[in-house]
Design a protein around this motif. Structure first.
Motif, PDB file in Angstrom:
ATOM      1  N   ARG A 160       0.821  -1.206   0.000  1.00 49.92           N
ATOM      2  CA  ARG A 160       0.000   0.000   0.000  1.00 49.92           C
ATOM      3  C   ARG A 160       0.859   1.262   0.000  1.00 49.92           C
ATOM      4  N   GLU A 219     -10.032   2.260  -9.114  1.00 53.12           N
ATOM      5  CA  GLU A 219     -10.873   1.848  -7.994  1.00 53.12           C
ATOM      6  C   GLU A 219     -12.257   1.425  -8.496  1.00 53.12           C
ATOM      7  N   ASP A 270     -12.267  -2.135  -9.823  1.00 46.84           N
ATOM      8  CA  ASP A 270     -11.824  -3.177  -8.882  1.00 46.84           C
ATOM      9  C   ASP A 270     -10.368  -3.592  -9.103  1.00 46.84           C
ATOM     10  N   HIS A 278      -7.942  -0.520  -4.335  1.00 45.71           N
ATOM     11  CA  HIS A 278      -8.833  -0.311  -3.191  1.00 45.71           C
ATOM     12  C   HIS A 278      -8.272   0.812  -2.336  1.00 45.71           C
ATOM     13  N   ARG A 330      -8.512   2.756   1.379  1.00 45.77           N
ATOM     14  CA  ARG A 330      -9.016   2.605   2.736  1.00 45.77           C
ATOM     15  C   ARG A 330      -8.255   3.517   3.684  1.00 45.77           C
ATOM     16  N   TYR A 384      -3.733   3.475  -0.639  1.00 44.42           N
ATOM     17  CA  TYR A 384      -4.226   2.747  -1.803  1.00 44.42           C
ATOM     18  C   TYR A 384      -3.461   1.431  -1.899  1.00 44.42           C
ATOM     19  N   THR A 423      -6.308  -4.632  -5.279  1.00 44.01           N
ATOM     20  CA  THR A 423      -7.280  -5.662  -4.947  1.00 44.01           C
ATOM     21  C   THR A 423      -6.731  -7.017  -5.418  1.00 44.01           C
ATOM     22  N   GLU A 424      -7.460  -8.071  -5.133  1.00 40.75           N
ATOM     23  CA  GLU A 424      -7.042  -9.384  -5.632  1.00 40.75           C
ATOM     24  C   GLU A 424      -6.960  -9.374  -7.152  1.00 40.75           C
ATOM     25  N   SER A 425      -7.920  -8.729  -7.794  1.00 42.11           N
ATOM     26  CA  SER A 425      -7.896  -8.606  -9.251  1.00 42.11           C
ATOM     27  C   SER A 425      -6.681  -7.805  -9.703  1.00 42.11           C
TER      28      SER A 425
END
Length: 213
Positions: free
Chosen positions: A36, A62, A65, A68, A70, A81, A84-86
């Motif tokens: 991140r 984002e 997907d 991500h 948070r 940032y 994601t898994e993708s």
């Protein structure tokens, strides 16, 4: 505003480029491959991208997907940032693209080299002895700290301070890259002041040796 342009092509390649084909998008992915990052970290790593451009790319990624966003809990409480898994599934594609790109001449100076970029090179080019005991190193590049661990013949890298380390290196991405490709020696970097080390110097030197077995 984030782009909604499309190639209008049913091919999977074109559909993938609808998502990550915009300028700076794949470089954002590259910067997040090791973990991140805050917006300010990304801006420093991608100085050619304006704040508005980077904001648009992050929003697009984002929404598809790939990335991500948070907020970390206190006391950090900062927005970060991460892939994601993708998004993480893009790693072998991005690394393969980087390997292909090494045949292309460098752009005219001045050129930028991010810490993430050279650390990805380090991770891919070093092959520690799988029989050697695990080791942890603290790398400080451009005022950011990274934990580099070797274990079972592999190199693992993540942002942040290690709990403990056998050796520490403070330098810049360009100098580290030169150490890894053999353009300069660790002794030369120390003498010139472009690198500062503490802890087990011999251990660090062996790690950074070009052609590390």
């Amino acid at each position: 505003m984030p782009t909604s342009r499309t190639y209008g092509d049913a091919c999977g390649i074109a559909r993938a480029l609808d998502v990550v084909g915009e300028r700076w998008a794949l470089l954002v992915v590259r910067e997040l491959l090791l973990g991140r990052q805050r917006f300010s970290d990304l801006r420093r790593s991608l100085p050619g991208a304006s704040s508005n451009m980077l904001t648009d790319r992050l929003r697009e990624l984002e929404s598809r997907d790939v990335v991500h966003r948070r907020r970390l809990p206190p006391p950090a409480a900062s927005v970060v940032y991460e892939l994601t898994e993708s998004g993480r599934e893009l790693e072998p594609i991005v690394l393969a693209l980087g390997g292909w790109g090494l045949r292309i001449p460098l752009p005219a100076a001045p050129v930028h080299l991010s810490a993430t970029s050279v650390l990805l090179f380090l991770r891919g080019s070093l092959h520690p002895n799988p029989q050697a005991p695990p080791a942890t190193y603290r790398f400080e590049l451009d005022d950011r700290v990274w934990t580099v661990r070797t274990q079972d013949g592999q190199v693992h890298i993540e942002p942040g301070e290690p709990a403990q380390s056998q050796a520490c290196l403070r330098t810049d991405p360009t100098t580290l890259n030169a150490l890894l490709d053999g353009s300069i020696t660790l002794a030369t970097a120390l003498t010139s002041g472009t690198a500062v080390i503490s802890g087990d110097e011999a251990m660090l030197g062996q790690l950074l040796q070009p052609g590390n077995p």
